[in-house]
Design a protein around this motif. Sequence first.
Motif, PDB file in Angstrom:
ATOM      1  N   ASP A  97      63.267  -3.814   2.067  1.00  0.00           N
ATOM      2  CA  ASP A  97      62.489  -4.470   3.116  1.00  0.00           C
ATOM      3  C   ASP A  97      63.388  -5.316   4.015  1.00  0.00           C
ATOM      4  O   ASP A  97      64.606  -5.378   3.818  1.00  0.00           O
ATOM      5  CB  ASP A  97      61.316  -5.274   2.525  1.00  0.00           C
ATOM      6  CG  ASP A  97      61.759  -6.563   1.871  1.00  0.00           C
ATOM      7  OD1 ASP A  97      62.966  -6.714   1.574  1.00  0.00           O
ATOM      8  OD2 ASP A  97      60.900  -7.432   1.640  1.00  0.00           O
ATOM      9  N   THR A 144      50.569  -8.381 -11.054  1.00  0.00           N
ATOM     10  CA  THR A 144      50.856  -7.962  -9.682  1.00  0.00           C
ATOM     11  C   THR A 144      49.538  -7.687  -8.978  1.00  0.00           C
ATOM     12  O   THR A 144      48.612  -7.147  -9.578  1.00  0.00           O
ATOM     13  CB  THR A 144      51.698  -6.671  -9.655  1.00  0.00           C
ATOM     14  OG1 THR A 144      52.847  -6.856 -10.472  1.00  0.00           O
ATOM     15  CG2 THR A 144      52.138  -6.325  -8.247  1.00  0.00           C
ATOM     16  N   TYR A 197      60.621  -3.800 -11.981  1.00  0.00           N
ATOM     17  CA  TYR A 197      61.789  -4.563 -11.550  1.00  0.00           C
ATOM     18  C   TYR A 197      63.051  -3.741 -11.772  1.00  0.00           C
ATOM     19  O   TYR A 197      63.093  -2.903 -12.679  1.00  0.00           O
ATOM     20  CB  TYR A 197      61.849  -5.904 -12.285  1.00  0.00           C
ATOM     21  CG  TYR A 197      60.714  -6.796 -11.820  1.00  0.00           C
ATOM     22  CD1 TYR A 197      60.908  -7.714 -10.801  1.00  0.00           C
ATOM     23  CD2 TYR A 197      59.430  -6.644 -12.346  1.00  0.00           C
ATOM     24  CE1 TYR A 197      59.857  -8.489 -10.321  1.00  0.00           C
ATOM     25  CE2 TYR A 197      58.372  -7.419 -11.873  1.00  0.00           C
ATOM     26  CZ  TYR A 197      58.592  -8.339 -10.859  1.00  0.00           C
ATOM     27  OH  TYR A 197      57.557  -9.079 -10.373  1.00  0.00           O
ATOM     28  N   VAL A 250      65.181  -7.263  -8.557  1.00  0.00           N
ATOM     29  CA  VAL A 250      64.288  -7.171  -7.396  1.00  0.00           C
ATOM     30  C   VAL A 250      63.019  -6.432  -7.814  1.00  0.00           C
ATOM     31  O   VAL A 250      63.072  -5.542  -8.661  1.00  0.00           O
ATOM     32  CB  VAL A 250      64.924  -6.405  -6.204  1.00  0.00           C
ATOM     33  CG1 VAL A 250      66.056  -7.204  -5.576  1.00  0.00           C
ATOM     34  CG2 VAL A 250      65.400  -5.018  -6.602  1.00  0.00           C
ATOM     35  N   PRO A 251      61.880  -6.814  -7.226  1.00  0.00           N
ATOM     36  CA  PRO A 251      60.684  -6.020  -7.479  1.00  0.00           C
ATOM     37  C   PRO A 251      60.783  -4.669  -6.759  1.00  0.00           C
ATOM     38  O   PRO A 251      61.344  -4.594  -5.662  1.00  0.00           O
ATOM     39  CB  PRO A 251      59.548  -6.871  -6.892  1.00  0.00           C
ATOM     40  CG  PRO A 251      60.190  -7.845  -5.969  1.00  0.00           C
ATOM     41  CD  PRO A 251      61.628  -7.972  -6.347  1.00  0.00           C
ATOM     42  N   ASP A 262      65.067  -8.145  -0.260  1.00  0.00           N
ATOM     43  CA  ASP A 262      64.806  -8.632  -1.615  1.00  0.00           C
ATOM     44  C   ASP A 262      63.699  -7.846  -2.326  1.00  0.00           C
ATOM     45  O   ASP A 262      63.229  -8.269  -3.397  1.00  0.00           O
ATOM     46  CB  ASP A 262      64.507 -10.139  -1.615  1.00  0.00           C
ATOM     47  CG  ASP A 262      63.250 -10.483  -0.837  1.00  0.00           C
ATOM     48  OD1 ASP A 262      62.616  -9.565  -0.281  1.00  0.00           O
ATOM     49  OD2 ASP A 262      62.911 -11.680  -0.769  1.00  0.00           O
ATOM     50  N   THR A 263      63.280  -6.747  -1.741  1.00  0.00           N
ATOM     51  CA  THR A 263      62.277  -5.878  -2.352  1.00  0.00           C
ATOM     52  C   THR A 263      62.635  -4.431  -2.039  1.00  0.00           C
ATOM     53  O   THR A 263      63.071  -4.124  -0.931  1.00  0.00           O
ATOM     54  CB  THR A 263      60.873  -6.171  -1.782  1.00  0.00           C
ATOM     55  OG1 THR A 263      60.608  -7.562  -1.901  1.00  0.00           O
ATOM     56  CG2 THR A 263      59.800  -5.400  -2.534  1.00  0.00           C
ATOM     57  N   VAL A 276      55.803  -7.008   0.918  1.00  0.00           N
ATOM     58  CA  VAL A 276      55.538  -7.636  -0.375  1.00  0.00           C
ATOM     59  C   VAL A 276      55.721  -9.126  -0.168  1.00  0.00           C
ATOM     60  O   VAL A 276      56.699  -9.559   0.446  1.00  0.00           O
ATOM     61  CB  VAL A 276      56.500  -7.129  -1.476  1.00  0.00           C
ATOM     62  CG1 VAL A 276      56.392  -7.971  -2.738  1.00  0.00           C
ATOM     63  CG2 VAL A 276      56.210  -5.670  -1.798  1.00  0.00           C
ATOM     64  N   VAL A 286      54.336  -1.519  -9.799  1.00  0.00           N
ATOM     65  CA  VAL A 286      55.436  -2.386  -9.389  1.00  0.00           C
ATOM     66  C   VAL A 286      56.250  -2.668 -10.641  1.00  0.00           C
ATOM     67  O   VAL A 286      55.686  -2.991 -11.689  1.00  0.00           O
ATOM     68  CB  VAL A 286      54.927  -3.710  -8.774  1.00  0.00           C
ATOM     69  CG1 VAL A 286      56.073  -4.704  -8.585  1.00  0.00           C
ATOM     70  CG2 VAL A 286      54.253  -3.449  -7.433  1.00  0.00           C
ATOM     71  N   PRO A 318      53.667 -11.351  -7.334  1.00  0.00           N
ATOM     72  CA  PRO A 318      53.982 -10.557  -6.154  1.00  0.00           C
ATOM     73  C   PRO A 318      52.723  -9.840  -5.657  1.00  0.00           C
ATOM     74  O   PRO A 318      51.886  -9.420  -6.460  1.00  0.00           O
ATOM     75  CB  PRO A 318      55.028  -9.555  -6.641  1.00  0.00           C
ATOM     76  CG  PRO A 318      54.928  -9.535  -8.119  1.00  0.00           C
ATOM     77  CD  PRO A 318      54.256 -10.802  -8.560  1.00  0.00           C
TER      78      PRO A 318
END
Lengths: 122, 122
Positions: B92, A97, B48, B31-32, B96-97, A46, B46, A32
Amino acid sequence: MKMEEKKFEETKKDSTSFINRVDFAKGSGLVPVVVQDQKTKDVLMVAYANKEAVALSFETGVAHYWSRSRASLWKKGETSGHVQKIREIKMDCDADTILYLVDQVGVACHRGTWSCFDESPT
Amino acid sequence: MKMEEKKFEETKKDSTSFINRVDFAKGSGLVPVVVQDQKTKDVLMVAYANKEAVALSFETGVAHYWSRSRASLWKKGETSGHVQKIREIKMDCDADTILYLVDQVGVACHRGTWSCFDESPT
Protein backbone atom coordinates in the motif's frame (compact mmCIF):
# COMPACT_ATOMS: atom_id res chain seq x y z
CA MET A 1 -34.49 1.36 1.21
CA LYS A 2 -31.88 -0.39 -0.93
CA MET A 3 -31.02 -3.98 -0.12
CA GLU A 4 -27.52 -3.13 1.10
CA GLU A 5 -28.87 -0.40 3.38
CA LYS A 6 -31.35 -2.87 4.80
CA LYS A 7 -28.53 -5.31 5.47
CA PHE A 8 -26.57 -2.66 7.36
CA GLU A 9 -29.63 -1.72 9.39
CA GLU A 10 -29.91 -5.34 10.45
CA THR A 11 -26.24 -5.59 11.51
CA LYS A 12 -26.61 -2.28 13.33
CA LYS A 13 -29.28 -3.71 15.61
CA ASP A 14 -26.73 -6.18 16.96
CA SER A 15 -23.81 -3.77 16.94
CA THR A 16 -23.22 -3.93 20.69
CA SER A 17 -23.00 -7.70 20.71
CA PHE A 18 -20.84 -7.55 17.55
CA ILE A 19 -18.41 -5.11 19.14
CA ASN A 20 -18.24 -7.15 22.34
CA ARG A 21 -17.19 -10.20 20.35
CA VAL A 22 -14.24 -8.42 18.69
CA ASP A 23 -10.84 -9.26 20.18
CA PHE A 24 -9.38 -5.80 20.68
CA ALA A 25 -7.01 -7.07 23.39
CA LYS A 26 -4.70 -8.97 21.02
CA GLY A 27 -3.64 -5.75 19.28
CA SER A 28 -3.49 -3.62 22.44
CA GLY A 29 -6.89 -2.09 21.81
CA LEU A 30 -6.70 -1.93 18.02
CA VAL A 31 -7.78 -4.23 15.21
CA PRO A 32 -6.80 -3.94 11.56
CA VAL A 33 -9.70 -3.00 9.30
CA VAL A 34 -9.73 -4.08 5.67
CA VAL A 35 -11.80 -1.67 3.62
CA GLN A 36 -13.44 -3.03 0.50
CA ASP A 37 -15.58 -1.16 -1.98
CA GLN A 38 -18.83 -3.07 -2.14
CA LYS A 39 -19.51 -2.38 -5.82
CA THR A 40 -16.13 -3.06 -7.40
CA LYS A 41 -14.88 -5.37 -4.61
CA ASP A 42 -11.53 -3.54 -4.75
CA VAL A 43 -9.52 -3.54 -1.55
CA LEU A 44 -9.18 0.19 -0.90
CA MET A 45 -7.02 0.41 2.21
CA VAL A 46 -6.18 -1.08 5.58
CA ALA A 47 -6.50 1.05 8.68
CA TYR A 48 -6.89 0.44 12.42
CA ALA A 49 -9.86 0.84 14.72
CA ASN A 50 -10.44 0.81 18.44
CA LYS A 51 -13.77 -0.02 20.04
CA GLU A 52 -14.98 3.57 19.83
CA ALA A 53 -14.15 3.86 16.13
CA VAL A 54 -16.13 0.71 15.33
CA ALA A 55 -19.04 1.93 17.48
CA LEU A 56 -19.02 5.30 15.67
CA SER A 57 -18.93 3.57 12.28
CA PHE A 58 -22.08 1.66 13.22
CA GLU A 59 -23.73 4.69 14.75
CA THR A 60 -23.03 7.25 12.04
CA GLY A 61 -22.89 4.92 9.02
CA VAL A 62 -19.56 6.33 7.86
CA ALA A 63 -16.14 4.80 8.45
CA HIS A 64 -14.18 5.83 11.52
CA TYR A 65 -10.68 4.67 12.44
CA TRP A 66 -7.95 5.21 14.98
CA SER A 67 -5.03 7.08 13.51
CA ARG A 68 -1.88 5.52 14.95
CA SER A 69 0.33 8.39 13.76
CA ARG A 70 -1.89 11.14 15.19
CA ALA A 71 -3.07 8.98 18.12
CA SER A 72 -6.65 10.12 17.67
CA LEU A 73 -10.03 9.11 16.33
CA TRP A 74 -10.27 9.69 12.63
CA LYS A 75 -13.41 10.16 10.58
CA LYS A 76 -12.28 9.18 7.09
CA GLY A 77 -12.98 12.02 4.66
CA GLU A 78 -13.49 14.66 7.35
CA THR A 79 -11.20 17.05 5.47
CA SER A 80 -11.30 15.67 1.91
CA GLY A 81 -14.99 14.81 1.79
CA HIS A 82 -13.99 11.33 0.66
CA VAL A 83 -16.17 9.55 3.18
CA GLN A 84 -16.89 5.85 3.18
CA LYS A 85 -20.53 4.92 3.62
CA ILE A 86 -20.71 1.70 5.59
CA ARG A 87 -22.73 -1.05 3.95
CA GLU A 88 -21.64 -3.94 6.11
CA ILE A 89 -19.23 -4.66 8.96
CA LYS A 90 -17.85 -8.17 9.37
CA MET A 91 -15.27 -9.82 11.57
CA ASP A 92 -13.07 -12.77 10.73
CA CYS A 93 -13.09 -16.27 12.25
CA ASP A 94 -10.83 -15.41 15.18
CA ALA A 95 -12.44 -12.00 15.72
CA ASP A 96 -9.19 -10.03 15.48
CA THR A 97 -9.73 -8.42 12.07
CA ILE A 98 -12.62 -6.38 10.74
CA LEU A 99 -13.89 -5.85 7.22
CA TYR A 100 -15.79 -2.69 6.27
CA LEU A 101 -17.77 -2.99 3.06
CA VAL A 102 -18.27 0.57 1.90
CA ASP A 103 -19.47 2.89 -0.80
CA GLN A 104 -16.41 5.04 -1.37
CA VAL A 105 -17.14 8.69 -2.16
CA GLY A 106 -14.35 10.09 -4.34
CA VAL A 107 -11.14 8.14 -3.84
CA ALA A 108 -9.74 6.27 -0.87
CA CYS A 109 -6.06 7.19 -1.03
CA HIS A 110 -4.58 10.52 0.06
CA ARG A 111 -2.39 10.40 -3.07
CA GLY A 112 -5.52 10.75 -5.18
CA THR A 113 -5.63 7.15 -6.36
CA TRP A 114 -8.77 5.04 -6.00
CA SER A 115 -7.08 2.48 -3.76
CA CYS A 116 -4.04 2.68 -1.49
CA PHE A 117 -2.84 -0.45 -3.33
CA ASP A 118 -2.83 1.24 -6.73
CA GLU A 119 0.54 2.28 -8.11
CA SER A 120 1.29 5.87 -7.26
CA PRO A 121 0.79 8.36 -10.09
CA THR A 122 4.18 9.21 -11.61
CA MET B 1 1.59 -18.66 -19.99
CA LYS B 2 -1.61 -17.03 -18.78
CA MET B 3 -1.71 -13.26 -18.44
CA GLU B 4 -1.85 -13.34 -14.64
CA GLU B 5 1.13 -15.70 -14.49
CA LYS B 6 3.04 -13.37 -16.75
CA LYS B 7 2.22 -10.47 -14.43
CA PHE B 8 3.53 -12.37 -11.44
CA GLU B 9 6.71 -13.31 -13.32
CA GLU B 10 7.29 -9.60 -13.93
CA THR B 11 6.79 -8.64 -10.27
CA LYS B 12 9.04 -11.53 -9.27
CA LYS B 13 11.97 -10.05 -11.19
CA ASP B 14 11.89 -7.02 -8.91
CA SER B 15 11.06 -8.95 -5.74
CA THR B 16 14.23 -7.95 -3.91
CA SER B 17 13.64 -4.25 -4.48
CA PHE B 18 9.95 -4.74 -3.61
CA ILE B 19 10.79 -6.44 -0.31
CA ASN B 20 13.36 -3.79 0.55
CA ARG B 21 10.72 -1.08 0.18
CA VAL B 22 8.33 -2.75 2.65
CA ASP B 23 8.25 -1.14 6.09
CA PHE B 24 8.63 -4.19 8.32
CA ALA B 25 10.02 -2.09 11.18
CA LYS B 26 6.69 -0.41 12.05
CA GLY B 27 5.14 -3.74 13.08
CA SER B 28 8.26 -5.14 14.78
CA GLY B 29 9.20 -7.22 11.74
CA LEU B 30 5.69 -8.11 10.63
CA VAL B 31 3.23 -6.63 8.16
CA PRO B 32 -0.44 -7.52 7.82
CA VAL B 33 -1.26 -9.29 4.57
CA VAL B 34 -4.71 -8.99 3.03
CA VAL B 35 -5.45 -12.03 0.91
CA GLN B 36 -7.86 -11.58 -1.96
CA ASP B 37 -9.04 -14.21 -4.42
CA GLN B 38 -8.19 -12.84 -7.84
CA LYS B 39 -11.18 -14.36 -9.62
CA THR B 40 -14.01 -13.55 -7.22
CA LYS B 41 -12.28 -10.56 -5.57
CA ASP B 42 -13.45 -11.90 -2.19
CA VAL B 43 -11.29 -10.97 0.77
CA LEU B 44 -10.33 -14.40 2.10
CA MET B 45 -8.28 -13.67 5.20
CA VAL B 46 -5.75 -11.42 6.85
CA ALA B 47 -2.49 -12.90 8.10
CA TYR B 48 0.98 -11.60 8.95
CA ALA B 49 4.27 -11.93 7.13
CA ASN B 50 7.88 -11.22 7.92
CA LYS B 51 10.53 -10.55 5.28
CA GLU B 52 11.29 -14.25 4.85
CA ALA B 53 7.63 -15.17 4.35
CA VAL B 54 7.24 -12.56 1.60
CA ALA B 55 10.48 -13.70 -0.04
CA LEU B 56 9.30 -17.33 0.04
CA SER B 57 5.94 -16.33 -1.43
CA PHE B 58 7.74 -14.73 -4.37
CA GLU B 59 10.20 -17.60 -4.70
CA THR B 60 7.79 -20.54 -4.50
CA GLY B 61 4.68 -18.85 -5.92
CA VAL B 62 2.52 -19.99 -3.01
CA ALA B 63 1.52 -17.91 0.00
CA HIS B 64 3.72 -18.02 3.10
CA TYR B 65 3.05 -16.21 6.37
CA TRP B 66 4.39 -15.84 9.87
CA SER B 67 2.18 -17.54 12.41
CA ARG B 68 2.05 -15.30 15.47
CA SER B 69 0.50 -18.02 17.66
CA ARG B 70 3.06 -20.68 16.70
CA ALA B 71 5.88 -18.14 16.21
CA SER B 72 7.00 -19.87 13.03
CA LEU B 73 6.95 -19.63 9.25
CA TRP B 74 3.74 -20.99 7.84
CA LYS B 75 3.14 -22.29 4.35
CA LYS B 76 -0.61 -21.91 3.94
CA GLY B 77 -2.16 -25.27 3.02
CA GLU B 78 0.86 -27.33 4.05
CA THR B 79 -1.42 -29.71 5.99
CA SER B 80 -4.81 -29.11 4.35
CA GLY B 81 -3.62 -28.84 0.75
CA HIS B 82 -5.51 -25.54 0.54
CA VAL B 83 -2.61 -23.62 -0.92
CA GLN B 84 -2.85 -20.12 -2.33
CA LYS B 85 -1.18 -19.63 -5.70
CA ILE B 86 0.24 -16.14 -5.83
CA ARG B 87 -0.85 -14.08 -8.81
CA GLU B 88 0.31 -10.68 -7.65
CA ILE B 89 1.88 -9.09 -4.60
CA LYS B 90 1.25 -5.40 -3.91
CA MET B 91 2.02 -2.99 -1.11
CA ASP B 92 0.00 0.00 0.00
CA CYS B 93 0.92 3.69 -0.19
CA ASP B 94 2.82 3.78 3.08
CA ALA B 95 4.40 0.36 2.51
CA ASP B 96 3.22 -1.14 5.78
CA THR B 97 0.54 -3.49 4.41
CA ILE B 98 0.72 -6.13 1.72
CA LEU B 99 -1.94 -7.55 -0.58
CA TYR B 100 -1.63 -11.05 -2.00
CA LEU B 101 -3.85 -11.70 -5.00
CA VAL B 102 -4.21 -15.47 -5.15
CA ASP B 103 -5.89 -18.42 -6.72
CA GLN B 104 -7.29 -20.20 -3.69
CA VAL B 105 -7.22 -24.00 -3.87
CA GLY B 106 -10.10 -25.43 -1.83
CA VAL B 107 -11.15 -23.00 0.88
CA ALA B 108 -9.25 -20.36 2.84
CA CYS B 109 -10.69 -20.78 6.32
CA HIS B 110 -9.80 -23.59 8.74
CA ARG B 111 -13.53 -23.82 9.60
CA GLY B 112 -14.19 -25.01 6.06
CA THR B 113 -15.72 -21.78 4.80
CA TRP B 114 -14.46 -20.11 1.64
CA SER B 115 -13.43 -16.93 3.45
CA CYS B 116 -12.51 -16.24 7.06
CA PHE B 117 -15.07 -13.41 6.86
CA ASP B 118 -17.96 -15.75 6.01
CA GLU B 119 -20.36 -16.56 8.81
CA SER B 120 -19.38 -19.78 10.54
CA PRO B 121 -21.42 -22.83 9.57
CA THR B 122 -24.02 -23.50 12.24
